[in-house]
Design an enzyme around this catalytic site. Structure first.
Site, mmCIF file in Angstrom:
data_model
loop_
_atom_site.group_PDB
_atom_site.id
_atom_site.type_symbol
_atom_site.label_atom_id
_atom_site.label_comp_id
_atom_site.label_asym_id
_atom_site.label_seq_id
_atom_site.Cartn_x
_atom_site.Cartn_y
_atom_site.Cartn_z
ATOM 1 N N ALA A 82 0.850 -1.193 0.000
ATOM 2 C CA ALA A 82 0.000 0.000 0.000
ATOM 3 C C ALA A 82 0.884 1.240 0.000
ATOM 4 O O ALA A 82 1.934 1.265 0.636
ATOM 5 C CB ALA A 82 -0.897 -0.005 1.229
ATOM 6 N N LYS A 110 -6.160 3.680 -4.517
ATOM 7 C CA LYS A 110 -6.331 3.867 -3.068
ATOM 8 C C LYS A 110 -6.644 5.343 -2.790
ATOM 9 O O LYS A 110 -5.883 6.224 -3.204
ATOM 10 C CB LYS A 110 -5.040 3.448 -2.360
ATOM 11 C CG LYS A 110 -5.022 3.755 -0.879
ATOM 12 C CD LYS A 110 -3.782 3.220 -0.200
ATOM 13 C CE LYS A 110 -3.700 3.713 1.224
ATOM 14 N NZ LYS A 110 -2.469 3.313 1.898
HETATM 15 C C1 LIG Z 1 4.846 -6.688 7.771
HETATM 16 C C2 LIG Z 1 5.247 -5.624 6.791
HETATM 17 C C3 LIG Z 1 4.267 -4.972 6.046
HETATM 18 C C4 LIG Z 1 4.632 -3.943 5.158
HETATM 19 N N1 LIG Z 1 3.656 -3.256 4.468
HETATM 20 C C5 LIG Z 1 4.001 -2.172 3.746
HETATM 21 C C6 LIG Z 1 3.021 -1.386 3.070
HETATM 22 O O1 LIG Z 1 1.843 -1.703 3.047
HETATM 23 N N2 LIG Z 1 3.440 -0.277 2.430
HETATM 24 C C7 LIG Z 1 4.757 0.101 2.388
HETATM 25 O O2 LIG Z 1 5.084 1.160 1.832
HETATM 26 N N3 LIG Z 1 5.705 -0.675 2.952
HETATM 27 C C8 LIG Z 1 5.359 -1.779 3.640
HETATM 28 N N4 LIG Z 1 6.330 -2.528 4.222
HETATM 29 C C9 LIG Z 1 7.735 -2.216 4.001
HETATM 30 C C10 LIG Z 1 8.178 -2.762 2.669
HETATM 31 O O3 LIG Z 1 7.943 -4.143 2.596
HETATM 32 C C11 LIG Z 1 9.683 -2.509 2.498
HETATM 33 O O4 LIG Z 1 9.939 -1.158 2.713
HETATM 34 C C12 LIG Z 1 10.112 -2.839 1.124
HETATM 35 O O5 LIG Z 1 9.768 -4.151 0.808
HETATM 36 C C13 LIG Z 1 11.593 -2.634 0.964
HETATM 37 O O6 LIG Z 1 12.322 -3.719 1.404
HETATM 38 P P1 LIG Z 1 13.855 -3.721 1.068
HETATM 39 O O7 LIG Z 1 14.002 -3.680 -0.413
HETATM 40 O O8 LIG Z 1 14.506 -2.666 1.857
HETATM 41 O O9 LIG Z 1 14.349 -5.120 1.647
HETATM 42 P P2 LIG Z 1 14.121 -6.623 1.152
HETATM 43 O O10 LIG Z 1 12.826 -6.811 0.467
HETATM 44 O O11 LIG Z 1 14.397 -7.473 2.352
HETATM 45 O O12 LIG Z 1 15.261 -6.859 0.084
HETATM 46 C C14 LIG Z 1 16.593 -7.127 0.474
HETATM 47 C C15 LIG Z 1 17.430 -7.495 -0.729
HETATM 48 O O13 LIG Z 1 18.787 -7.617 -0.316
HETATM 49 C C16 LIG Z 1 19.335 -8.789 -0.866
HETATM 50 N N5 LIG Z 1 20.401 -9.283 -0.001
HETATM 51 C C17 LIG Z 1 20.416 -9.322 1.351
HETATM 52 N N6 LIG Z 1 21.573 -9.877 1.787
HETATM 53 C C18 LIG Z 1 22.284 -10.166 0.676
HETATM 54 C C19 LIG Z 1 23.562 -10.771 0.460
HETATM 55 N N7 LIG Z 1 24.333 -11.214 1.469
HETATM 56 N N8 LIG Z 1 23.975 -10.930 -0.804
HETATM 57 C C20 LIG Z 1 23.230 -10.519 -1.856
HETATM 58 N N9 LIG Z 1 22.029 -9.943 -1.709
HETATM 59 C C21 LIG Z 1 21.555 -9.782 -0.455
HETATM 60 C C22 LIG Z 1 18.162 -9.750 -0.984
HETATM 61 O O14 LIG Z 1 18.420 -10.737 -1.962
HETATM 62 C C23 LIG Z 1 17.044 -8.796 -1.407
HETATM 63 O O15 LIG Z 1 17.099 -8.653 -2.804
HETATM 64 C C24 LIG Z 1 5.989 -3.592 5.046
HETATM 65 C C25 LIG Z 1 6.972 -4.305 5.747
HETATM 66 C C26 LIG Z 1 6.610 -5.313 6.619
HETATM 67 C C27 LIG Z 1 7.679 -6.047 7.377
#
Ligand SMILES: Cc1cc2nc3c(=O)[nH]c(=O)nc-3n(C[C@H](O)[C@H](O)[C@H](O)COP(=O)(O)OP(=O)(O)OC[C@H]3O[C@@H](n4cnc5c(N)ncnc54)[C@H](O)[C@@H]3O)c2cc1C
Length: 538
Positions: A82, A110
């Site tokens: 969202a 939304k």
């Molecule tokens: C319960 C929950 C509900 C959520 N709902 C919402 C919502 O409704 N709206 C919203 O705006 N946000 C929401 N969020 C937040 C949102 O999910 C995150 O902000 C978003 O997914 C960004 O995640 P990220 O890319 O930072 O991390 P991740 O999705 O964890 O990606 C991490 C990346 O790093 C890589 N990586 C890690 N370690 C290594 C390694 N050693 N070597 C190589 N690659 C590595 C992985 O492969 C992956 O590609 C929610 C989060 C949670 C926990």
């Protein structure tokens, strides 16, 4: 929030969409040319796509190379579904076609978030996007409404908001600016989408714009010993032995914070004493009709449950505090309250609410979950990713990495996190609920002084002030103050300058116009069918 300004990604951050300036030879020597993004979740691919587009990595004279390292074995969080209207700026800067993006991500529109059982059991209210009412004279619309409400002559706030009234009626259309000063000209909207499809969609764009993707698990990180760059990250090494060198590293590795925390030990500020929920369990379920144009957040005994309608399914999750409810109970509660048949096994997640002490440390900038996390009550995480990218572009470093720039980046980052934090705490603290130990705890806990000040101001004369650069506008605070049951003791004194009958007539006319506009709008489903119906997933 005005999402219609494509020149900037977020307020205050300059964003080049026109051809970039010519680079002179002295600048060429200091220009950073190798950027490595660690992680390919929502944060990694949003960063890759935005940097590729803005730095014009395919066609600029002085080429910047952007490489993204991700590991399929580790995977992504992928539950961020969202958003808030600011994402339209991101789409505009990237030149994304909104209908195509919604088709590709099974997305829906939304108009706001409905909060059920937050202020009191049995109550509900909506935080709708966009403005409420029409400005009348000296003070804001809300102050005239406050005055009339005290006199028993005002309708509920939702009847003066096009997004709230439309959401309740399951209606939707995009704003039509050709309609002048009609409420239909300023309907603010955001999206719900499937987060894993979103990352795939952005990856396609970013690779098309020249980003190189490297598959592999990072197992080692090297740091520089060079004078002036001591401790800077110089390369990451993958499990297949490949070494990826860079000058600037963007840490999008998720909660683990591979570079910003595991390597640089930047530190984390824990806000669990104010936002005590620390776990979630998520599960998709089958769609039910109608597909609502809003997110629903229903308060439960020790947390709350989200409901995010997509075209092909509904995203559900229960955010809860493990001090007050067990994992099994929390999962059972979620499964007992699904609107449709579960489509997968429930997936548990753990988190600590708070922020990284520095979002930028040495030559590492944390974007996404690696920079901090606040529960998705107001759908702010994806916005924080967008804001960090915009800020990174504003403060784009040269090889000298000026500390003054890094400090200012960190100051602005902190301010944004803290003001969102206060807004989220308000939803918990401003409640009359005393039916469970969890609600008693959040209702009586101490809150940050900055939030107490805001609540006192509103309680006294209904005044709301937005801090410079703060995400949530006065109208957002108003809806939560009001929805959770806080009433000003008196209205702004200047609201009395207009005769009460005249004010009542004016409010009635705004209410009437909004009701007529909502009648004219198509249903959310009809609008999707006409503009952006997705194909069934194979
Ligand atoms: C319960 C929950 C509900 C959520 N709902 C919402 C919502 O409704 N709206 C919203 O705006 N946000 C929401 N969020 C937040 C949102 O999910 C995150 O902000 C978003 O997914 C960004 O995640 P990220 O890319 O930072 O991390 P991740 O999705 O964890 O990606 C991490 C990346 O790093 C890589 N990586 C890690 N370690 C290594 C390694 N050693 N070597 C190589 N690659 C590595 C992985 O492969 C992956 O590609 C929610 C989060 C949670 C926990």
């Amino acid at each position: 929030m005005n999402p219609k300004a494509p020149a900037t990604l977020v307020a205050g951050a300059f964003f080049m969409t026109a051809p970039g300036p010519t680079i002179d030879s002295t600048m060429q020597d200091t220009l950073i040319k190798d950027v490595v993004i660690v992680g390919g979740g929502t944060a990694g691919w949003m960063t890759a796509a935005a940097l590729a587009k803005v730095l014009r990595i395919r066609e600029a004279t002085e080429r910047v190379r952007i490489r993204l390292v991700e590991s399929d074995e580790i995977g992504i969080v992928g539950v961020g579904e969202a958003t808030i209207p600011m994402i339209q700026r991101f789409n505009a800067v990237l030149g994304i076609d909104e209908d195509e993006f919604l088709r590709e991500t099974q997305g829906t529109f939304k108009l706001g978030i409905e909060f059920v059982d937050w202020g009191r059991l049995g109550d509900s209210y909506m935080h709708g996007f966009g403005r409420i009412g029409q400005d009348l004279w000296t003070v804001g619309f809300d102050q005239y409404w406050n005055r009339l409400r005290a006199a028993g002559r005002a309708s509920p706030l939702e009847r003066y908001s096009i997004t709230r009234a439309a959401a309740k009626a399951n209606k939707f259309m995009r704003a039509d600016p050709s309609l002048g000063n009609s409420p239909l000209a300023e309907i603010a909207h955001a999206f719900h989408f499937d987060a894993s499809l979103y990352a795939k969609y952005l990856r396609k764009l970013a690779e098309g714009w020249g980003v190189e993707r490297i598959e592999g698990k990072i197992v080692d990180v090297s740091q520089s010993m060079a004078a002036g760059r001591e401790g800077h990250v110089s390369a990451v090494t993958l499990d297949n032995g490949q070494r990826v060198e860079g000058e600037l590293f963007v840490d999008c590795s998720g909660f683990r914070g591979l570079l910003i925390e595991q390597l640089l030990k930047t530190g984390y500020e824990d806000w669990t004493h104010w936002l005590p929920c620390d776990r979630a369990v998520a599960v998709p379920c089958a769609s039910v009709q109608p597909i609502t144009p809003y997110t629903r957040a229903t308060a439960r005994t020790a947390g709350w449950q989200w409901r995010i309608p997509l075209q092909h399914r509904i995203g559900n999750g229960h955010v809860y505090c493990s001090r007050f409810i067990s994992d099994d109970e929390a999962t059972a509660m979620l499964m007992a309250h699904l609107p449709g048949e579960a489509l997968a096994a429930p997936r548990p997640l753990r988190f600590t609410t708070g922020m990284r002490r520095l979002g930028w440390n040495r030559n590492v900038v944390a974007v996404g979950l690696s920079s901090g996390f606040m529960e998705p009550l107001e759908s702010t995480s994806i916005h924080l990713i967008q804001a960090s990218i915009a800020r990174l572009i504003s403060f784009w470093p040269d090889r000298g990495f000026a500390q003054a720039d890094i400090d200012e980046f960190n100051r602005q980052n902190r301010m944004e996190f803290e003001t969102i934090r206060d807004f989220l705490i308000l939803h918990y603290h401003l409640t009359e609920r005393s039916d469970t130990p969890f609600w008693n705890h959040v209702r009586t806990m101490e809150v940050p002084a900055s939030l107490t000040r805001r609540m006192n101001l509103y309680r006294s004369r209904g005044r709301i002030f937005r801090e410079a650069g703060e995400l949530f506008a006065e109208v957002a605070w108003l809806q939560v103050f009001e929805g959770q049951g806080l009433k000003p003791e008196q209205a702004h004194p200047l609201a009395a300058l207009i005769d009460e009958r005249e004010t009542a007539d004016y409010l009635a006319s705004v209410e009437g116009v909004i009701a007529k506009c909502v009648e004219l709008m198509p249903t959310h489903e009809a609008y999707i069918a006409q503009h952006c119906k997705a194909l069934p997933l194979r």
